[in-house]
Enzyme design. Structure first.
Site, short mmCIF file in Angstrom:
data_model
loop_
_atom_site.label_atom_id
_atom_site.label_comp_id
_atom_site.label_asym_id
_atom_site.label_seq_id
_atom_site.Cartn_x
_atom_site.Cartn_y
_atom_site.Cartn_z
N GLY A 238 0.78 -1.23 0.00
CA GLY A 238 0.00 0.00 0.00
C GLY A 238 0.81 1.28 0.00
N PRO A 273 4.99 -4.66 -0.83
CG PRO A 273 7.13 -3.77 -1.20
CD PRO A 273 6.40 -4.85 -0.45
CE1 TYR A 318 -9.51 1.65 -8.56
CE2 TYR A 318 -7.59 1.99 -9.95
CZ TYR A 318 -8.36 1.16 -9.16
OH TYR A 318 -7.98 -0.13 -8.96
CB CYS A 346 -17.45 2.37 -28.75
SG CYS A 346 -16.70 2.21 -30.37
CD GLU A 347 -17.79 1.64 -22.52
OE1 GLU A 347 -18.35 2.37 -21.68
OE2 GLU A 347 -18.12 0.47 -22.74
CE1 TYR A 374 -2.47 -3.48 -8.32
CE2 TYR A 374 -1.25 -1.50 -7.70
CZ TYR A 374 -1.69 -2.78 -7.41
OH TYR A 374 -1.34 -3.36 -6.23
#
Ligand SMILES: *Cc1c(COP(=O)(O)O)cnc(C)c1O
Length: 424
Positions: A238, A273, A318, A346-347, A374
């Site tokens: 984290g 980590p 996010y 297409c969004e 990520y």
């Protein structure tokens, strides 16, 4: 530094990003090996006050070359699936230094991990403990166990990546943890090796870690009075990095805060980590396909690039902010204006960045920075787009560590149903 402009040209270590784009095409993820090593060394040094083990969280970036790099530095690994364990093993990682996290381990995954003799199972419920004991008995193995405790601290991060509050699905409350340790003790196929927690991701201050550690140490002491003596304390991962010039977690302060609290205790400190080790060591390189300036909407100009939410979903998922920079200097006289950097998917949520002031022309190369964690692991084939290539840079040379997916790759698992072609 690992990504730096030299005479106006952005480099990864000593390699101009233009050279990578020419050879490999775009979009492509580019990683700096030296930055990954530097981050590892920094954390390792910060923890010298304690016996410790760094377990790299594989889910942040599971490319085999990344795993190999950390295995070579002596890292252990934090895994959440059989697939991640297979990757660690294939990359030469030591299963004895693996901690297996996750709320939903299947029987097959538990068996696979027992056969590889992973270092520790971090268990998250009574049901999982019962299942682990049963699988270990059937296979004639003894499993090392840590209970993942929910320390009920507020990591003050994005709600989707906060995991240490009572209302989250992760871990068990302290009271229940004591019951689970009693059950572990009573079972000859289980060994109470440690205690674990993980309070969330992208945490920028040391205080939530200190609070979680203190809460765990209370439990360690209670267990001690009950005759249960643990070998390690796993504080999870984290550790936060810098995306938008926010303060990155200070490794030295983090290290000394934790190790001071463990002085005079015979406990190995385990940390997990992910983002901290790889996040800033990677970027996504993309090419501007089209510009859609809109004279009537001064602040809604679109730069359509060849990367999209299927390649890097963090902004769409996010509203994460990633730095966007030009790789080469703009053509003389090109005026900067605010652009939304969007992909071909297409969004309307398919954006990589919003409202960035840049001088842009079609064909320009852009770097989306801090994309090493990520990024590729969350990529998909949405819109039947092939996933990008990945490149590892070492000094003045680079290597493709995962080739770009092909259309053939995309369809390889499908078996067309002939009956669907026939008229009924
Ligand atoms: C996701 C996760 C990590 C890594 O988190 P980072 O924020 O990338 O450091 C570590 N441990 C567990 C149990 C996780 O779920």
């Amino acid at each position: 530094m690992s990504f730096e402009s030299r005479e106006g040209l952005l480099h990864a270590e000593a390699v101009p990003l233009t050279a990578i784009a020419e050879r490999v095409g775009t979009p492509v993820y580019v990683y700096s090996a030296s930055m990954m090593r530097a981050r590892y060394a920094e954390l390792d040094a910060a923890l010298t006050g304690s016996r410790h083990q760094l377990c790299y969280a594989v889910k942040a970036n599971s490319n085999l070359s990344v795993l190999r790099l950390f295995a070579g530095l002596g890292a252990g690994f934090d895994i959440v699936s059989a697939g991640e364990l297979q990757r660690v093993v294939s990359a030469g990682g030591d299963p004895a230094r693996v901690v297996f996290s996750g709320v939903g381990k299947s029987s097959e995954e538990i068996d696979f991990a027992l056969k590889h003799a992973v270092g520790c199972f971090n268990i998250e419920s009574g049901g999982e403990l019962v299942r682990l004991a049963e699988r270990a008995r059937l296979l004639g193995k003894k499993a090392n166990v840590a209970v993942r405790v929910n320390p009920d601290v507020d990591a003050k991060t994005h709600p989707y990546i906060s995991t240490g509050l009572k209302e989250n699905k992760f871990g068990v409350p302290a009271e229940q943890a004591l019951e689970l340790y009693a059950a572990i003790r009573a079972d000859m196929h289980l060994n109470a090796l440690g205690i674990a927690c993980h309070i969330g991701s992208q945490i920028s201050s040391v205080q939530p870690f200190a609070e979680a550690l203190d809460n765990l140490l209370v439990l360690v002491d209670t267990l001690e009075t009950q005759g249960v003596s643990l070998g390690h304390l796993d504080i999870g991962g984290g550790l936060g990095i810098s995306y938008q010039n926010e303060p990155c977690l200070d490794a030295a302060v983090y290290g000394s805060t934790l190790t001071q609290r463990l002085a005079n205790r015979d406990l190995t400190l385990v940390i997990e980590p992910g983002r901290y080790l790889v996040g800033e060591a990677g970027l996504l390189l993309t090419t501007v396909e089209y510009l859609k300036p809109r004279p009537t909407h001064e602040h809604k100009n679109f730069a359509v690039v060849d990367a999209a939410m299927n390649d890097l979903i963090r902004p769409a998922l996010y509203r994460a902010w990633h730095p966007v920079t030009r790789v080469t200097p703009p053509a003389p006289g090109l005026e900067p204006r605010p652009w939304d950097i969007v992909g071909p998917v297409c969004e309307s949520g398919d954006f990589l960045a919003e409202d960035r002031r840049l001088a842009l022309a079609a064909g320009d190369l852009l770097a989306i920075s801090a994309a090493g964690a990520y990024g590729m692991v969350l990529s998909s084939n949405y819109n039947s787009r092939s996933r990008p290539a990945e490149v590892m840079v070492h000094g003045d040379s680079f290597q493709v560590v995962r080739r770009r997916e092909t259309l053939r790759d995309q369809m390889a698992l499908e078996q067309p149903d002939e009956r669907c072609a026939a008229r009924p």
